[in-house]
Design an enzyme around this catalytic site. Structure first.
Site, PDB file in Angstrom:
ATOM      1  N   GLU A 225       0.298  11.332 -82.708  1.00  0.00           N
ATOM      2  CA  GLU A 225       0.308  11.115 -81.317  1.00  0.00           C
ATOM      3  C   GLU A 225       1.619  11.864 -80.638  1.00  0.00           C
ATOM      4  OE1 GLU A 225      -2.409   7.473 -79.459  1.00  0.00           O
ATOM      5  OE2 GLU A 225      -0.002   7.216 -79.765  1.00  0.00           O
TER       6      GLU A 225
ATOM      7  N   TYR B 115      -0.747  13.494 -72.731  1.00  0.00           N
ATOM      8  CA  TYR B 115      -1.011  12.696 -73.747  1.00  0.00           C
ATOM      9  C   TYR B 115      -1.732  13.826 -74.626  1.00  0.00           C
ATOM     10  CZ  TYR B 115      -3.420  10.033 -77.438  1.00  0.00           C
ATOM     11  OH  TYR B 115      -3.736   9.501 -78.543  1.00  0.00           O
TER      12      TYR B 115
END
Lengths: 292, 382
Positions: free
Chosen positions: B193, B108
């Site tokens: 993101e 992530y």
């Protein structure tokens, strides 16, 4: 006496010749504020309601002894206006302007860390009003306020008017009412101002008006529990706001489960602070809770 | 403002963040050409703004051309329901087809504004593919953060520190973190993101998903970003309102509201709820609203068929009560008003405003103050 302003406060209006600047300069003067100068680059020599206009803040300060500034310039130029005011030695800056990019405000905050004696209120705020000294640096209607001993700190504009007016109707005057603004990164937060109210002999109690988004209320609750011995009544707007949606203010958004009204109300209650639920009777509630 | 994955990936590519090759498709007939160009396997990804597409069946691997066609056919024009779309889902109008990648590891990578620290924060985690909210709750020790100084930007030691945490190549990761930070700052993002960022079997980092949100207040200096807005992804009433600079959010109740100021508008919604009813919307007409904006706001509220009552709550400050009254009267003349209107005015020029409403010949219910208005809401609805 209240906080931030006093009888010696001499106000400068940055962006004085714009539509908002002219209208609110007139209103501030009518309230009794000592507006001594205005700045609009390239318009030196003009007057607005008898207030002399200068090209730079430096000129205005030198010629008029202005020591506080209220900013009405458009969003793209507002941060520059703050830098100019700080550089000219102004110690209190109220920035009304809405819609300033978050990254710009981060730079302002970082810059201000080198100027610990400067207080910035806002951005995106209604400003402040101190009825005991008849000083208004902002856009709130003056006539709904009355001199007294309650301090008000709020993230909102018109909601603050609603609450100030209810205090007035309940016979509770105000020492200083400050709208800290609805952006993600305010110049001053609840704690900065609570510290000042703590040291102000004339303020007997504080009404804190929060809303969804961020954790400023939770942090203030913790600080109050440890440091503040005057009565506080809190109100939190946005209990019915859905998550993930920005509710008007840039900072009013519940994201990733953070910033809910419930979390704020819980933190405030856990710190022993009375949280009012019914806005319609808030004035009376403050009166009863504070025993005034 | 939100954009689609394929738009975010275009920006990623422009800033030097490696992304898989891909093509946007709006009709099944285009699939063959795209597959021929990219080679098999391909991943077919529904382009809607909501998250949670993977779990909802909006991201699928196709090993053959027929599969790719079939998947595309099943997605286009149909609603996709994820945990973020609400029950009715969002209609898929575009799919993004990209080359499949051999995944060795998933990570992530995200950047957000940290309000308490007053700066952007770069976050990484070796637990890729999980949603960050979930991760923060369940394994917060697996999230590593570096604050970004607004003047200095991301520093080399911070890149190294995060790359070591992920156990990936310093040079590749460093370049990517720097590129993401540059994109975030230059384009005034509010969220960026990459979830997941993958390490491929042949040792390269690749962003196989991309999400970007932008600071609405900064759009004035990014016309290129503003152009990426996809009105299909917005609630039609919210989009209509934005054209007039009105802050409108549609809700599920039946009491429409028009208020000046966001805080008071939220508090008005709460007052309605406390009185036992449900708000149909949030509408902040702002401080500098003119009569035309008020009229438009009024029309927008009325075009929601659920609305059974409109509550106008104005505390005049910059917005004067007489201007509000004029706007409401004009709007009421233009639009057929079939529901009761409850008005509560206070503040600047309140007497003028009240008189204008009283003299208009229109049938307004007047609330003296908030408590009175709240009890009238209940009365009218029952």
């Amino acid at each position: 006496m209240g906080i931030l302003v006093n009888n010696e406060t001499r106000v400068l209006v940055q962006g004085i010749t714009g539509r908002e600047g002219v209208f609110h300069t007139t209103q501030m003067l009518a309230y009794g504020t000592k507006v001594v100068a205005g700045v609009t680059p390239g318009k030196a020599g003009q007057q607005v309601e008898g207030v002399p206009v200068f090209n730079t803040v430096e000129d205005a300060v030198r010629e008029t002894g202005a020591n506080a500034s209220v900013i009405f310039v458009p969003a793209a130029f507002a941060c520059d206006a703050i830098y100019e005011a700080v550089s000219a030695g102004i110690k209190l800056i109220v920035c009304i302007t809405e819609g300033i990019p978050t990254l710009d405000m981060m730079k302002v905050k970082r810059f201000l860390s080198n100027h610990p004696d400067v207080v910035v209120i806002g951005l995106n705020c209604p400003g402040l009003i101190a009825p005991p000294v008849k000083c208004k640096m902002g856009i709130m209607p003056g006539h709904i306020h009355t001199p007294g001993t309650i301090g008000v700190i709020s993230r909102s504009g018109t909601l603050t008017y609603e609450i100030d007016y209810q205090l007035t109707l309940a016979g509770l005057g105000q020492s200083t009412c400050i709208g800290i603004g609805g952006d993600q990164i305010p110049g001053s937060n609840f704690i900065d101002l609570l510290k000042m109210f703590k040291d102000d002999d004339e303020t007997q109690g504080v009404v804190m008006v929060g809303e969804i988004g961020g954790t400023a209320e939770e942090e203030a609750a913790e600080w109050i529990k440890q440091n503040f011995n005057k009565p506080v009544v809190a109100f939190i707007a946005g209990r019915t706001a859905p998550p993930g949606k920005r509710m008007g203010h840039a900072g009013a958004i519940i994201s990733g489960g953070q910033g809910t009204a419930e979390s704020k109300m819980e933190a405030l209650r856990a710190a022993g602070i009375y949280v009012a639920e019914d806005l319609g009777t808030l004035g009376q509630t403050v009166k009863e809770v504070m025993g005034l | 403002m939100k954009v689609h994955e394929y738009q975010a990936k275009e920006l990623f590519a422009r800033y030097g963040i490696p992304v898989p090759r891909g093509k946007l498709v709006t009709q099944v007939e285009e699939v063959e050409g795209v597959v021929n160009e990219l080679g098999l396997p391909v991943v077919v990804k529904a382009q809607i703004h909501a998250g949670g597409r993977g779990k909802a069946g909006g991201v699928k691997l196709a090993k053959t051309l027929d599969e790719a066609r079939q998947i595309t056919q099943n997605m286009l024009g149909k609603p996709l329901v994820t945990h973020q779309t609400g029950g009715q889902g969002t209609i898929v109008r575009k799919v993004w087809i990209e080359e499949g990648a051999a995944i060795k590891k998933e990570f992530y990578v995200g950047m957000v504004i940290d309000r308490a620290r007053r700066c952007p924060v770069l976050m990484v985690s070796p637990a890729g593919g999980m949603e960050i909210e979930e991760l923060a709750k369940e394994k917060p020790e697996l999230i590593f953060k570096e604050p970004i100084d607004p003047f200095l930007g991301l520093l080399p030691f911070q890149c190294r520190s995060l790359a070591f945490k992920l156990g990936v190549d310093l040079k590749q990761a460093g370049k990517m973190f720097m590129a993401l930070t540059r994109l975030f700052v230059e384009k005034d993002c509010s969220l960026a993101e990459i979830n997941p960022l993958i390490l491929t079997e042949d040792g390269n980092l690749l962003a196989i998903d991309a999400k970007l949100n932008f600071d609405d207040s900064a759009l004035f200096r990014h016309p290129d970003v503003k152009e990426m807005l996809d009105p299909d992804e917005l609630d039609p009433l919210e989009y209509e309102a934005s054209k007039y600079h009105l802050n409108y959010v549609r809700l599920d109740g039946n009491v429409g509201i028009m208020v000046n100021g966001a805080g008071l508008a939220m508090a008005t919604m709460d007052v309605i709820k406390l009185a036992g009813a449900e708000p149909a919307n949030f509408l902040d007409v702002g401080g500098s609203a003119n009569a035309e904006m008020i009229a438009q706001g009024f029309k927008i509220i009325l075009s929601d068929p659920n609305v059974k009552l409109i509550f106008i709550n104005i505390f005049g400050g910059i917005l004067r009560c007489d201007v509000l009254a004029q706007g409401v009267i004009e709007a009421a003349k233009q639009v057929e008003v079939s529901v009761p209107i409850l008005v509560r005015l206070e503040g600047t020029n309140v007497e003028q405003g009240r008189e204008m409403l009283a003299d208009s010949g229109l049938n307004f219910v007047v609330g003296k103050d908030l408590s009175d208005a709240a009890s009238k809401i209940v009365e009218i609805l029952s």
